[in-house]
Motif scaffolding. Structure first.
Motif, PDB file in Angstrom:
ATOM      1  N   ASP A  83      12.112  13.953 -34.178  1.00 44.80           N
ATOM      2  CA  ASP A  83      11.352  12.624 -34.617  1.00 44.80           C
ATOM      3  C   ASP A  83       9.935  12.511 -34.430  1.00 44.80           C
ATOM      4  OD1 ASP A  83      13.903  11.948 -35.106  1.00 44.80           O
ATOM      5  OD2 ASP A  83      14.340  10.979 -33.375  1.00 44.80           O
ATOM      6  N   ALA A  84       9.493  13.166 -33.349  1.00 47.61           N
ATOM      7  CA  ALA A  84       8.037  13.253 -32.942  1.00 47.61           C
ATOM      8  C   ALA A  84       7.496  13.889 -33.998  1.00 47.61           C
ATOM      9  CB  ALA A  84       7.683  13.831 -31.522  1.00 47.61           C
ATOM     10  N   ALA A  85       7.856  15.168 -34.512  1.00 54.02           N
ATOM     11  CA  ALA A  85       7.206  15.859 -35.662  1.00 54.02           C
ATOM     12  C   ALA A  85       7.123  15.097 -36.791  1.00 54.02           C
ATOM     13  CB  ALA A  85       8.018  17.177 -35.596  1.00 54.02           C
ATOM     14  N   CYS A  86       8.257  14.611 -37.148  1.00 54.18           N
ATOM     15  CA  CYS A  86       8.117  13.882 -38.332  1.00 54.18           C
ATOM     16  C   CYS A  86       7.297  12.653 -38.346  1.00 54.18           C
ATOM     17  CB  CYS A  86       9.735  13.174 -38.823  1.00 54.18           C
ATOM     18  SG  CYS A  86      10.992  14.308 -38.948  1.00 54.18           S
TER      19      CYS A  86
ATOM     20  N   GLU B  18       7.012  17.469 -42.723  1.00 56.09           N
ATOM     21  CA  GLU B  18       8.039  17.116 -43.491  1.00 56.09           C
ATOM     22  C   GLU B  18       8.925  18.427 -43.377  1.00 56.09           C
ATOM     23  OE1 GLU B  18       9.027  15.807 -47.946  1.00 56.09           O
ATOM     24  OE2 GLU B  18       7.210  16.711 -47.566  1.00 56.09           O
ATOM     25  N   THR B  19      10.247  17.771 -42.839  1.00 56.93           N
ATOM     26  CA  THR B  19      11.270  18.751 -42.478  1.00 56.93           C
ATOM     27  C   THR B  19      10.533  19.925 -41.654  1.00 56.93           C
ATOM     28  OG1 THR B  19      12.076  18.578 -44.679  1.00 56.93           O
ATOM     29  CG2 THR B  19      13.167  20.329 -43.361  1.00 56.93           C
ATOM     30  N   PRO B  20      10.378  19.507 -40.256  1.00 59.64           N
ATOM     31  CA  PRO B  20       9.567  20.434 -39.439  1.00 59.64           C
ATOM     32  C   PRO B  20      10.822  21.824 -39.078  1.00 59.64           C
ATOM     33  CG  PRO B  20      10.487  18.421 -38.435  1.00 59.64           C
ATOM     34  CD  PRO B  20      10.572  18.396 -39.670  1.00 59.64           C
ATOM     35  N   ARG B  21      10.186  22.591 -38.698  1.00 62.17           N
ATOM     36  CA  ARG B  21      10.764  23.964 -38.180  1.00 62.17           C
ATOM     37  C   ARG B  21      10.759  24.173 -36.944  1.00 62.17           C
ATOM     38  NH1 ARG B  21       6.125  26.708 -42.284  1.00 62.17           N
ATOM     39  NH2 ARG B  21       7.085  26.229 -44.459  1.00 62.17           N
ATOM     40  N   VAL B  22      12.045  24.162 -36.465  1.00 65.91           N
ATOM     41  CA  VAL B  22      12.297  24.086 -34.948  1.00 65.91           C
ATOM     42  C   VAL B  22      12.867  25.202 -34.440  1.00 65.91           C
ATOM     43  CG1 VAL B  22      13.770  22.867 -33.094  1.00 65.91           C
ATOM     44  CG2 VAL B  22      12.915  21.608 -35.293  1.00 65.91           C
TER      45      VAL B  22
ATOM     46  N   GLU C 258       7.250  24.992 -35.799  1.00 74.67           N
ATOM     47  CA  GLU C 258       6.236  24.131 -35.328  1.00 74.67           C
ATOM     48  C   GLU C 258       6.594  23.309 -34.190  1.00 74.67           C
ATOM     49  OE1 GLU C 258       5.223  23.678 -40.116  1.00 74.67           O
ATOM     50  OE2 GLU C 258       7.063  22.829 -39.354  1.00 74.67           O
ATOM     51  N   VAL C 259       7.918  23.251 -33.909  1.00 77.48           N
ATOM     52  CA  VAL C 259       8.423  22.581 -32.790  1.00 77.48           C
ATOM     53  C   VAL C 259       9.277  23.781 -31.817  1.00 77.48           C
ATOM     54  CG1 VAL C 259      10.054  21.183 -31.896  1.00 77.48           C
ATOM     55  CG2 VAL C 259       8.793  20.531 -34.112  1.00 77.48           C
ATOM     56  N   LEU C 260       8.897  23.892 -30.515  1.00 83.02           N
ATOM     57  CA  LEU C 260       9.501  24.825 -29.705  1.00 83.02           C
ATOM     58  C   LEU C 260      10.311  24.187 -28.616  1.00 83.02           C
ATOM     59  CD1 LEU C 260       6.351  27.233 -29.268  1.00 83.02           C
ATOM     60  CD2 LEU C 260       8.375  27.367 -30.691  1.00 83.02           C
ATOM     61  N   ILE C 261      11.727  24.419 -28.552  1.00 80.14           N
ATOM     62  CA  ILE C 261      12.469  23.972 -27.692  1.00 80.14           C
ATOM     63  C   ILE C 261      12.661  25.147 -26.438  1.00 80.14           C
ATOM     64  CG2 ILE C 261      15.012  23.011 -27.105  1.00 80.14           C
ATOM     65  CD1 ILE C 261      12.982  21.091 -29.031  1.00 80.14           C
ATOM     66  N   VAL C 262      12.153  24.634 -25.362  1.00 80.51           N
ATOM     67  CA  VAL C 262      12.194  25.544 -24.346  1.00 80.51           C
ATOM     68  C   VAL C 262      13.661  25.540 -23.421  1.00 80.51           C
ATOM     69  CG1 VAL C 262       9.791  25.628 -24.283  1.00 80.51           C
ATOM     70  CG2 VAL C 262      10.808  24.083 -22.761  1.00 80.51           C
ATOM     71  N   PRO C 263      13.891  26.753 -22.883  1.00 82.94           N
ATOM     72  CA  PRO C 263      15.198  26.840 -22.257  1.00 82.94           C
ATOM     73  C   PRO C 263      15.063  25.792 -20.859  1.00 82.94           C
ATOM     74  CG  PRO C 263      14.393  28.985 -22.304  1.00 82.94           C
ATOM     75  CD  PRO C 263      13.190  27.943 -22.759  1.00 82.94           C
ATOM     76  N   ASN C 264      14.048  25.463 -20.155  1.00 83.31           N
ATOM     77  CA  ASN C 264      13.789  24.666 -18.983  1.00 83.31           C
ATOM     78  C   ASN C 264      12.534  24.057 -18.913  1.00 83.31           C
ATOM     79  OD1 ASN C 264      12.643  26.743 -17.761  1.00 83.31           O
ATOM     80  ND2 ASN C 264      14.619  27.815 -17.346  1.00 83.31           N
ATOM     81  N   LEU C 265      12.306  23.281 -17.716  1.00 83.50           N
ATOM     82  CA  LEU C 265      11.107  22.627 -17.545  1.00 83.50           C
ATOM     83  C   LEU C 265      10.147  23.669 -17.054  1.00 83.50           C
ATOM     84  CD1 LEU C 265      10.271  19.354 -15.876  1.00 83.50           C
ATOM     85  CD2 LEU C 265       9.184  21.304 -15.152  1.00 83.50           C
ATOM     86  N   GLU C 266      10.529  24.711 -16.370  1.00 86.26           N
ATOM     87  CA  GLU C 266       9.415  25.409 -15.859  1.00 86.26           C
ATOM     88  C   GLU C 266       8.792  26.323 -16.983  1.00 86.26           C
ATOM     89  OE1 GLU C 266      11.349  27.173 -11.670  1.00 86.26           O
ATOM     90  OE2 GLU C 266      12.345  27.063 -13.347  1.00 86.26           O
ATOM     91  N   SER C 267       9.654  26.837 -17.856  1.00 87.79           N
ATOM     92  CA  SER C 267       9.038  27.509 -18.879  1.00 87.79           C
ATOM     93  C   SER C 267       8.328  26.746 -19.962  1.00 87.79           C
ATOM     94  CB  SER C 267      10.339  28.377 -19.862  1.00 87.79           C
ATOM     95  OG  SER C 267      11.226  27.436 -20.150  1.00 87.79           O
ATOM     96  N   GLY C 268       8.560  25.737 -20.048  1.00 89.10           N
ATOM     97  CA  GLY C 268       7.677  24.846 -20.925  1.00 89.10           C
ATOM     98  C   GLY C 268       6.524  24.257 -20.432  1.00 89.10           C
ATOM     99  N   ASN C 269       6.749  23.924 -19.061  1.00 90.91           N
ATOM    100  CA  ASN C 269       5.408  23.599 -18.390  1.00 90.91           C
ATOM    101  C   ASN C 269       4.356  24.708 -18.446  1.00 90.91           C
ATOM    102  OD1 ASN C 269       3.806  22.798 -15.736  1.00 90.91           O
ATOM    103  ND2 ASN C 269       4.538  21.080 -16.609  1.00 90.91           N
TER     104      ASN C 269
END
Length: 470
Positions: free
Chosen positions: A317-320, A325-329, A394-405
């Protein structure tokens, strides 16, 4: 491979031509290479002092210098040595102009000298430059692979500039700013107010907020200020103002994230919705064609599969809302294949299948992907991964907070990215930045919140992002 024409091979009347589009990066590189920092040639600069960013004019010598690309690469090509050059400048080029650069051999002289007439013409046919070049043409055939030249990375943050400009076209967002009692947090709120992005209500210790304003040499007399000494109480008041309809967003100031989120997520009187809240970083990384979104790097520590579904949908939703348009996740794991011993790879595969079945909407989702083959096309090809997402995420979903941070902070401090942060999934967006973030980061977070609120209300972004713009 660039191949030349020797002096013997050149005939009077031979021509060569290239077409080059003038970009903002060209102007910045020329400013550094030449030392010419004349502000009329620099992008994103208010050189007239009227408060409006002016359109830059390409330096005349940059335009004229394009002739050397033809002479040095094509005709005569590698091995060519300049002897003299004259220019006559008839007009100016601007960013976005397509410039046709042409050279024509007019005379051959002793000692391998060749004289060329040159012109630079705009796409509409208007001639900008005329000139004459004398060069010593090579006498032996030379081939050169120009792909060996190291690439340049220009440290610009054009995505945030675009985001802020789009947000300026929307009505200001009434925003509760909680504990803006240090210069960084107050500066960001005041910058966003001046740009017309938010209409701030300052909530916190009046004396400390006024001290921060004095340190910034700012006046805050025109803004509503609610004097509450305790940070937790100030956060509670901000959430209450959402329920009262007085504000449509909350902005974190100089207080602990836990203190603010305590009131956001509480069951009675909080801002919960049916969807799990999550945090989205929007990263403006120099050299990337689009912003890169990372989630969740701030709220959900070790999310289970159900939580990751909401994290993924919130990030989409944030990417849109940014016009992707149709972001790549890309759903990240340590590897790009499913391995039962690595739980994140199983979650990634399930999320990808859920997106195929319409349980996650609005994007192309693929996983598991490792970081390299999610973001780099060559890495994906090397590993034989065929996907609409691999190498283009364009969107990266990380496994957990540590890796994302860690990922977000590595991009900020090593890759010189700028970061904006937003909590999504609550009744209103919450601008959540680090207490160490500067005013620019907070300004970008305000722009992100405003674009998101508009997208939620209208179902469409303010403008779509062109993935092909360099």
């Amino acid at each position: 491979m660039a191949t030349n024409k020797t002096f013997e091979q050149i005939a009077v009347g031979d021509t060569a031509e290239i077409v080059r589009e003038c970009s903002s990066n060209d102007l910045l590189v020329f400013a550094h290479a030449s030392g010419n920092r004349n502000p009329i040639h620099l992008p994103d600069t208010d050189w007239t002092g009227d408060g409006i960013v002016d359109k830059p004019v390409a330096p005349a010598m940059w335009v004229g210098g394009l002739a050397s690309a033809v002479l040095g690469n094509i005709l005569p090509g590698p091995g060519t040595v300049y002897k003299s050059q004259s220019f006559r400048f008839l007009g100016a080029a601007a960013v976005g102009d397509h410039l046709h650069v042409k050279v024509t051999a007019t005379e051959k002289r002793p000692d391998n000298i060749v004289v060329f007439d040159l012109t630079v013409t705009r796409g509409d046919g208007f001639r900008l430059v005329e000139g004459v070049a004398e060069v010593a043409a090579p006498t032996e055939t030379i081939e050169f692979d120009s792909s060996d030249i190291p690439a340049l990375l220009v440290q610009r943050h054009r995505h945030f500039n675009r985001m802020i400009e789009l947000a300026k076209t929307l009505p200001a967002l009434p925003t509760a700013v909680v504990a803006p009692d240090d210069p960084n947090s107050l500066e960001g709120a005041l910058m966003a107010a001046r740009e017309g992005l938010i209409r701030p209500v300052l909530i916190g210790a009046k004396s400390r907020i006024e001290d921060a304003a004095k340190e910034l040499s700012e006046t805050i007399d025109t803004y509503e200020l609610i004097d509450i000494e305790d940070e937790m109480e100030a956060a509670g008041r901000a959430v209450a103002m959402v329920h009262e309809g007085k504000v449509k967003a909350v902005m974190k100031g100089h207080l602990h994230t836990d203190h603010l989120l305590h009131h956001v997520v509480k069951r009675d009187g909080g801002l919960r919705t049916k969807r799990r809240i999550s945090h989205v970083f929007v990263m403006d990384i120099p050299g990337r064609k689009t912003p890169v979104l990372i989630s969740d790097a701030a709220i959900n520590i070790t999310p289970d599969l159900n939580t990751k579904v909401d994290i993924t949908q919130n990030a989409i939703d944030a990417a849109c809302s940014l016009g992707l348009e149709t972001p790549r996740v890309g759903i990240l794991s340590a590897i790009e294949t499913v391995n039962p011993a690595i739980p994140s790879s199983l979650d990634a595969a399930v999320l990808s299948k859920m997106a195929e079945r319409g349980q996650i909407t609005g994007a192309v989702v693929d996983g598991p992907l490792a970081m390299d083959n999610a973001i780099d096309l060559q890495a994906a090809r090397t590993k034989g991964i065929t996907s609409l997402v691999a190498g283009r995420a364009e969107v990266l979903i990380v496994p957990n907070l540590e890796s994302g941070n860690m990922l977000a902070k590595e991009l900020t401090f090593i890759a010189h990215a700028e970061a904006a942060g937003l909590v999504i999934g609550a009744k209103v967006p919450v601008m959540l930045t680090s207490r160490a973030d500067d005013g620019r980061s907070r300004l970008a977070s305000c722009a992100l919140a405003l674009l998101y609120v508009h997208w939620k209300a209208s179902g469409a972004p303010v403008g779509f992002l062109d993935r092909d713009v360099k």
